[in-house]
Scaffold this motif. Structure first.
Motif, PDB file in Angstrom:
ATOM      1  N   GLU A   4       0.676  -1.080  -0.013  1.00 35.66           N
ATOM      2  CA  GLU A   4       0.031  -0.019  -0.009  1.00 35.66           C
ATOM      3  C   GLU A   4       0.985   1.153  -0.064  1.00 35.66           C
ATOM      4  N   LEU A   5       1.989   1.327   0.850  1.00 38.74           N
ATOM      5  CA  LEU A   5       2.809   2.559   1.015  1.00 38.74           C
ATOM      6  C   LEU A   5       3.636   2.574  -0.289  1.00 38.74           C
ATOM      7  N   HIS A   6       3.971   1.663  -1.086  1.00 38.85           N
ATOM      8  CA  HIS A   6       4.655   1.761  -2.364  1.00 38.85           C
ATOM      9  C   HIS A   6       3.783   2.291  -3.347  1.00 38.85           C
ATOM     10  N   LYS A   7       2.599   1.874  -3.656  1.00 36.29           N
ATOM     11  CA  LYS A   7       1.580   2.185  -4.553  1.00 36.29           C
ATOM     12  C   LYS A   7       1.213   3.670  -4.180  1.00 36.29           C
ATOM     13  N   ALA A   8       1.100   3.980  -3.072  1.00 38.59           N
ATOM     14  CA  ALA A   8       0.714   5.513  -2.681  1.00 38.59           C
ATOM     15  C   ALA A   8       1.773   6.364  -3.148  1.00 38.59           C
ATOM     16  N   ILE A   9       2.993   5.836  -2.929  1.00 41.13           N
ATOM     17  CA  ILE A   9       4.105   6.854  -3.460  1.00 41.13           C
ATOM     18  C   ILE A   9       4.137   6.928  -5.115  1.00 41.13           C
ATOM     19  N   LEU A  10       3.888   5.801  -5.646  1.00 38.19           N
ATOM     20  CA  LEU A  10       3.909   5.984  -7.201  1.00 38.19           C
ATOM     21  C   LEU A  10       2.950   6.629  -7.777  1.00 38.19           C
ATOM     22  N   VAL A  11       1.817   6.650  -6.950  1.00 38.48           N
ATOM     23  CA  VAL A  11       0.723   7.511  -7.540  1.00 38.48           C
ATOM     24  C   VAL A  11       0.834   8.980  -7.271  1.00 38.48           C
ATOM     25  N   THR A  12       1.530   9.164  -5.883  1.00 35.17           N
ATOM     26  CA  THR A  12       1.776  10.644  -5.837  1.00 35.17           C
ATOM     27  C   THR A  12       3.013  11.043  -6.707  1.00 35.17           C
ATOM     28  N   GLN A  13       3.891  10.544  -7.093  1.00 32.09           N
ATOM     29  CA  GLN A  13       4.867  10.733  -7.670  1.00 32.09           C
ATOM     30  C   GLN A  13       4.486  10.990  -8.976  1.00 32.09           C
ATOM     31  N   ALA A  14       3.611  10.179  -9.762  1.00 33.17           N
ATOM     32  CA  ALA A  14       2.973  10.514 -11.070  1.00 33.17           C
ATOM     33  C   ALA A  14       1.971  11.645 -11.140  1.00 33.17           C
ATOM     34  N   MET A  15       1.451  12.056  -9.884  1.00 24.90           N
ATOM     35  CA  MET A  15       0.855  13.227 -10.005  1.00 24.90           C
ATOM     36  C   MET A  15       1.473  14.567 -10.568  1.00 24.90           C
ATOM     37  N   ARG A  16       2.678  14.737 -10.062  1.00 26.91           N
ATOM     38  CA  ARG A  16       3.219  15.940 -10.340  1.00 26.91           C
ATOM     39  C   ARG A  16       4.775  15.794 -10.440  1.00 26.91           C
ATOM     40  N   PHE A  17       5.377  15.012  -9.745  1.00 27.68           N
ATOM     41  CA  PHE A  17       6.906  15.197  -9.516  1.00 27.68           C
ATOM     42  C   PHE A  17       7.713  14.156 -10.396  1.00 27.68           C
ATOM     43  N   SER A  18       7.287  12.907 -11.081  1.00 30.95           N
ATOM     44  CA  SER A  18       7.874  12.278 -12.051  1.00 30.95           C
ATOM     45  C   SER A  18       7.197  11.418 -13.025  1.00 30.95           C
ATOM     46  N   LYS A  19       7.985  11.023 -13.740  1.00 38.03           N
ATOM     47  CA  LYS A  19       7.462   9.979 -14.791  1.00 38.03           C
ATOM     48  C   LYS A  19       7.599   8.642 -14.217  1.00 38.03           C
ATOM     49  N   VAL A  20       6.742   7.937 -13.759  1.00 44.03           N
ATOM     50  CA  VAL A  20       6.872   6.622 -13.000  1.00 44.03           C
ATOM     51  C   VAL A  20       6.818   5.574 -14.377  1.00 44.03           C
ATOM     52  N   MET A  21       7.601   4.776 -14.064  1.00 43.28           N
ATOM     53  CA  MET A  21       7.879   3.679 -15.032  1.00 43.28           C
ATOM     54  C   MET A  21       8.297   2.399 -14.691  1.00 43.28           C
ATOM     55  N   ALA A  22       8.217   1.352 -15.245  1.00 42.46           N
ATOM     56  CA  ALA A  22       8.779   0.056 -14.851  1.00 42.46           C
ATOM     57  C   ALA A  22       9.959   0.326 -15.384  1.00 42.46           C
ATOM     58  N   THR A  23      10.873  -0.772 -14.798  1.00 43.51           N
ATOM     59  CA  THR A  23      12.264  -0.737 -15.484  1.00 43.51           C
ATOM     60  C   THR A  23      12.311  -1.355 -16.772  1.00 43.51           C
ATOM     61  N   ILE A  24      11.568  -2.147 -17.117  1.00 46.43           N
ATOM     62  CA  ILE A  24      11.818  -2.614 -18.592  1.00 46.43           C
ATOM     63  C   ILE A  24      11.277  -1.815 -19.535  1.00 46.43           C
ATOM     64  N   ASP A  25      10.214  -0.822 -19.223  1.00 48.04           N
ATOM     65  CA  ASP A  25       9.772   0.265 -19.848  1.00 48.04           C
ATOM     66  C   ASP A  25      10.979   1.243 -19.990  1.00 48.04           C
ATOM     67  N   TRP A  26      11.709   1.491 -18.920  1.00 47.06           N
ATOM     68  CA  TRP A  26      12.729   2.543 -19.008  1.00 47.06           C
ATOM     69  C   TRP A  26      13.909   2.026 -19.692  1.00 47.06           C
ATOM     70  N   ILE A  27      14.066   0.850 -19.656  1.00 47.10           N
ATOM     71  CA  ILE A  27      15.325   0.041 -20.590  1.00 47.10           C
ATOM     72  C   ILE A  27      14.814   0.263 -22.186  1.00 47.10           C
ATOM     73  N   ASN A  28      13.612  -0.146 -22.348  1.00 47.77           N
ATOM     74  CA  ASN A  28      13.141  -0.075 -23.972  1.00 47.77           C
ATOM     75  C   ASN A  28      13.130   1.371 -24.328  1.00 47.77           C
ATOM     76  N   SER A  29      12.742   2.340 -23.278  1.00 46.60           N
ATOM     77  CA  SER A  29      12.787   3.539 -24.111  1.00 46.60           C
ATOM     78  C   SER A  29      14.286   4.224 -24.233  1.00 46.60           C
ATOM     79  N   LEU A  30      15.225   3.628 -23.729  1.00 46.45           N
ATOM     80  CA  LEU A  30      16.688   4.091 -23.777  1.00 46.45           C
ATOM     81  C   LEU A  30      17.058   3.587 -25.357  1.00 46.45           C
ATOM     82  N   GLU A  31      16.571   2.257 -25.352  1.00 46.68           N
ATOM     83  CA  GLU A  31      17.212   1.690 -26.634  1.00 46.68           C
ATOM     84  C   GLU A  31      16.441   2.434 -28.012  1.00 46.68           C
ATOM     85  N   LYS A  32      15.404   3.203 -27.786  1.00 52.16           N
ATOM     86  CA  LYS A  32      14.869   3.820 -28.827  1.00 52.16           C
ATOM     87  C   LYS A  32      15.535   5.045 -29.217  1.00 52.16           C
TER      88      LYS A  32
END
Length: 184
Positions: free
Chosen positions: A155-183
């Protein structure tokens, strides 16, 4: 966008100390994947190490095995180690000047604790004008219980991810981040 990977507090305290990370279960493997991909893509890697300056510290006590950065992280190439004494990696450290000197525009957050040092660092970075990418499955936490209440790691982890995505960060899974680098 020139990036740097911040590997925050991946120290033995979370593996064999008083603060065992429990969620997400594969966070450590994803941290290692992020480091390996950053090295492949020539993205600077900054290890952040929390040090408790209290001589009677219960956690992160300097000179103990628990204070040390995990050996699997240290086996990999990295550019710099930043020592911090507070949750934010920018507070009273040379992180900001170092990133500016290297022309970094985006910081990528992975490590421990999602709700404390990772969250604080991401917010600080955004306030300082950096773009922030927050790796959802390469940050982790544990169940918390104190005088204010209790919350599960999930629950705590999910709350942080939701809050980060609201304003502070682009929240993404590691594999999605890696794939974005390869592009790039």
């Amino acid at each position: 966008m020139k990036r740097a990977l911040l590997v925050i507090d991946v120290q033995n305290e979370y593996f064999k100390g008083k603060l065992p990370v429990t969620h997400p279960k594969d966070s450590f493997q994803n941290i290692l994947k992020a480091i390996d991909s950053a090295n492949e893509m020539k993205i600077p890697i900054i290890l952040v190490q929390h040090s408790n300056l209290d001589k009677d510290a219960a956690t992160f006590k300097i000179g103990t095995d628990e204070h040390d950065i995990h050996e699997e992280v240290l086996k990999r190439d990295f550019d710099k180690i930043i020592e911090k004494n507070l949750p934010g990696s920018f507070t009273e450290t040379d992180l900001e000047p170092y990133l500016n000197e290297k022309g970094i525009e985006t910081v990528v957050i992975c490590g421990y604790m999602a709700q404390m040092c990772c969250d604080t660092t991401a917010r600080q970075a955004m306030h300082l004008g950096f773009n922030v990418e927050f790796l959802s499955d390469a940050t982790g936490t544990l169940d918390i219980s104190n005088y204010a209440g209790e919350i599960s790691a999930e629950e705590l982890h999910k709350a942080i991810l939701v809050t980060q995505a609201m304003r502070f960060s682009k929240v993404m899974a590691t594999i999605d981040w890696i794939n974005s680098l390869e592009k790039l």
